[in-house]
Design a protein around this motif. Structure first.
Motif, mmCIF file in Angstrom:
data_model
loop_
_atom_site.group_PDB
_atom_site.id
_atom_site.type_symbol
_atom_site.label_atom_id
_atom_site.label_comp_id
_atom_site.label_asym_id
_atom_site.label_seq_id
_atom_site.Cartn_x
_atom_site.Cartn_y
_atom_site.Cartn_z
ATOM 1 N N MET A 1 6.749 -16.998 -4.921
ATOM 2 C CA MET A 1 6.354 -17.509 -3.630
ATOM 3 C C MET A 1 7.408 -18.505 -3.146
ATOM 4 S SD MET A 1 3.078 -19.327 -1.978
ATOM 5 C CE MET A 1 1.876 -19.664 -2.894
ATOM 6 N N THR A 2 7.774 -18.393 -1.891
ATOM 7 C CA THR A 2 8.796 -19.247 -1.298
ATOM 8 C C THR A 2 8.170 -20.541 -0.792
ATOM 9 O OG1 THR A 2 9.977 -17.282 -0.576
ATOM 10 C CG2 THR A 2 10.607 -19.353 0.439
ATOM 11 N N LYS A 3 8.848 -21.644 -1.088
ATOM 12 C CA LYS A 3 8.373 -22.941 -0.604
ATOM 13 C C LYS A 3 8.628 -23.037 0.898
ATOM 14 C CE LYS A 3 8.871 -27.861 -1.339
ATOM 15 N NZ LYS A 3 9.602 -28.921 -2.001
ATOM 16 N N ARG A 4 7.621 -23.484 1.637
ATOM 17 C CA ARG A 4 7.752 -23.617 3.092
ATOM 18 C C ARG A 4 8.532 -24.886 3.424
ATOM 19 N NH1 ARG A 4 1.860 -22.842 5.470
ATOM 20 N NH2 ARG A 4 3.003 -22.950 7.422
ATOM 21 N N SER A 5 9.388 -24.783 4.430
ATOM 22 C CA SER A 5 10.182 -25.932 4.845
ATOM 23 C C SER A 5 9.308 -26.932 5.588
ATOM 24 C CB SER A 5 11.335 -25.484 5.746
ATOM 25 O OG SER A 5 10.847 -25.072 7.011
ATOM 26 N N LEU A 6 9.808 -28.142 5.689
ATOM 27 C CA LEU A 6 9.097 -29.184 6.430
ATOM 28 C C LEU A 6 8.908 -28.761 7.881
ATOM 29 C CD1 LEU A 6 7.843 -31.983 6.545
ATOM 30 C CD2 LEU A 6 10.140 -32.935 6.839
ATOM 31 N N TYR A 7 9.908 -28.115 8.452
ATOM 32 C CA TYR A 7 9.803 -27.634 9.829
ATOM 33 C C TYR A 7 8.669 -26.610 9.956
ATOM 34 C CZ TYR A 7 10.896 -25.408 14.261
ATOM 35 O OH TYR A 7 10.805 -24.897 15.528
ATOM 36 N N ASP A 8 8.592 -25.676 9.004
ATOM 37 C CA ASP A 8 7.535 -24.666 9.033
ATOM 38 C C ASP A 8 6.152 -25.312 8.937
ATOM 39 O OD1 ASP A 8 9.362 -22.592 9.258
ATOM 40 O OD2 ASP A 8 9.422 -22.230 7.093
ATOM 41 N N LEU A 9 6.007 -26.304 8.067
ATOM 42 C CA LEU A 9 4.736 -27.013 7.932
ATOM 43 C C LEU A 9 4.381 -27.746 9.227
ATOM 44 C CD1 LEU A 9 5.197 -28.475 4.353
ATOM 45 C CD2 LEU A 9 3.684 -26.590 5.024
ATOM 46 N N TYR A 10 5.374 -28.370 9.834
ATOM 47 C CA TYR A 10 5.206 -29.096 11.087
ATOM 48 C C TYR A 10 4.750 -28.145 12.204
ATOM 49 C CZ TYR A 10 7.149 -31.498 15.297
ATOM 50 O OH TYR A 10 7.359 -32.041 16.531
ATOM 51 N N MET A 11 5.402 -26.984 12.310
ATOM 52 C CA MET A 11 5.044 -26.017 13.340
ATOM 53 C C MET A 11 3.661 -25.416 13.080
ATOM 54 S SD MET A 11 7.293 -25.918 15.723
ATOM 55 C CE MET A 11 7.341 -27.699 15.543
ATOM 56 N N ALA A 12 3.307 -25.190 11.828
ATOM 57 C CA ALA A 12 1.977 -24.670 11.489
ATOM 58 C C ALA A 12 0.898 -25.690 11.851
ATOM 59 C CB ALA A 12 1.909 -24.315 10.007
ATOM 60 N N ALA A 13 1.187 -26.962 11.617
ATOM 61 C CA ALA A 13 0.229 -28.012 11.975
ATOM 62 C C ALA A 13 0.059 -28.089 13.488
ATOM 63 C CB ALA A 13 0.692 -29.362 11.422
ATOM 64 N N ALA A 14 1.153 -27.949 14.233
ATOM 65 C CA ALA A 14 1.075 -27.961 15.694
ATOM 66 C C ALA A 14 0.235 -26.782 16.189
ATOM 67 C CB ALA A 14 2.468 -27.921 16.303
ATOM 68 N N ALA A 15 0.426 -25.613 15.589
ATOM 69 C CA ALA A 15 -0.346 -24.431 15.971
ATOM 70 C C ALA A 15 -1.828 -24.626 15.649
ATOM 71 C CB ALA A 15 0.196 -23.194 15.260
ATOM 72 N N ALA A 16 -2.123 -25.241 14.516
ATOM 73 C CA ALA A 16 -3.521 -25.484 14.129
ATOM 74 C C ALA A 16 -4.196 -26.429 15.123
ATOM 75 C CB ALA A 16 -3.590 -26.053 12.716
ATOM 76 N N VAL A 17 -3.481 -27.455 15.567
ATOM 77 C CA VAL A 17 -4.034 -28.389 16.555
ATOM 78 C C VAL A 17 -4.296 -27.661 17.870
ATOM 79 C CG1 VAL A 17 -3.513 -30.411 17.986
ATOM 80 C CG2 VAL A 17 -3.091 -30.476 15.525
ATOM 81 N N ARG A 18 -3.332 -26.855 18.321
ATOM 82 C CA ARG A 18 -3.516 -26.112 19.576
ATOM 83 C C ARG A 18 -4.706 -25.152 19.484
ATOM 84 N NH1 ARG A 18 2.057 -25.787 19.202
ATOM 85 N NH2 ARG A 18 1.928 -23.625 18.483
ATOM 86 N N GLU A 19 -4.804 -24.455 18.362
ATOM 87 C CA GLU A 19 -5.904 -23.513 18.174
ATOM 88 C C GLU A 19 -7.254 -24.236 18.171
ATOM 89 O OE1 GLU A 19 -7.547 -20.584 14.704
ATOM 90 O OE2 GLU A 19 -5.379 -20.750 14.958
ATOM 91 N N HIS A 20 -7.306 -25.349 17.469
ATOM 92 C CA HIS A 20 -8.554 -26.126 17.426
ATOM 93 C C HIS A 20 -8.912 -26.639 18.815
ATOM 94 C CE1 HIS A 20 -11.689 -28.758 15.916
ATOM 95 N NE2 HIS A 20 -11.176 -29.693 16.716
ATOM 96 N N ASP A 21 -7.936 -27.196 19.523
ATOM 97 C CA ASP A 21 -8.198 -27.734 20.858
ATOM 98 C C ASP A 21 -8.700 -26.657 21.819
ATOM 99 O OD1 ASP A 21 -7.493 -30.273 20.062
ATOM 100 O OD2 ASP A 21 -5.516 -30.251 21.022
ATOM 101 N N ALA A 22 -8.216 -25.432 21.644
ATOM 102 C CA ALA A 22 -8.617 -24.339 22.529
ATOM 103 C C ALA A 22 -10.047 -23.877 22.278
ATOM 104 C CB ALA A 22 -7.657 -23.165 22.367
ATOM 105 N N THR A 23 -10.567 -24.128 21.084
ATOM 106 C CA THR A 23 -11.892 -23.605 20.752
ATOM 107 C C THR A 23 -12.966 -24.678 20.554
ATOM 108 O OG1 THR A 23 -11.347 -23.555 18.401
ATOM 109 C CG2 THR A 23 -10.913 -21.554 19.662
ATOM 110 N N CYS A 24 -12.580 -25.912 20.351
ATOM 111 C CA CYS A 24 -13.561 -26.971 20.072
ATOM 112 C C CYS A 24 -14.191 -27.469 21.373
ATOM 113 C CB CYS A 24 -12.898 -28.130 19.333
ATOM 114 S SG CYS A 24 -14.072 -29.432 18.863
#
Length: 61
Positions: A1-24
């Motif tokens: 398994m490949t370790k995710r970069s800090l940038y990838d983690l940052y972008m995934a967190a941004a996507a999670a916030v956007r997704e949550h905001d759109a549905t909450c």
């Protein structure tokens, strides 16, 4: 398994916030539910870490 970069983690967190905001139905621009606060806090932490790393690479304060 490949370790995710800090940038990838940052972008995934941004996507999670956007997704949550759109549905909450509880969150608003000025107040967040417990899950929204957790997701936003994680995004802020990762963003700060990522920007700190960029500044260190450039040699700027």
């Amino acid at each position: 398994m490949t370790k995710r970069s800090l940038y990838d983690l940052y972008m995934a967190a941004a996507a999670a916030v956007r997704e949550h905001d759109a549905t909450c139905t509880t969150c608003s621009p000025t107040a967040h539910c417990a899950t929204g606060r957790r997701l936003l806090g994680e995004l802020v932490r990762l963003q700060n870490d990522y920007l700190t790393r960029l500044r260190a690479k450039k040699g700027t304060p």
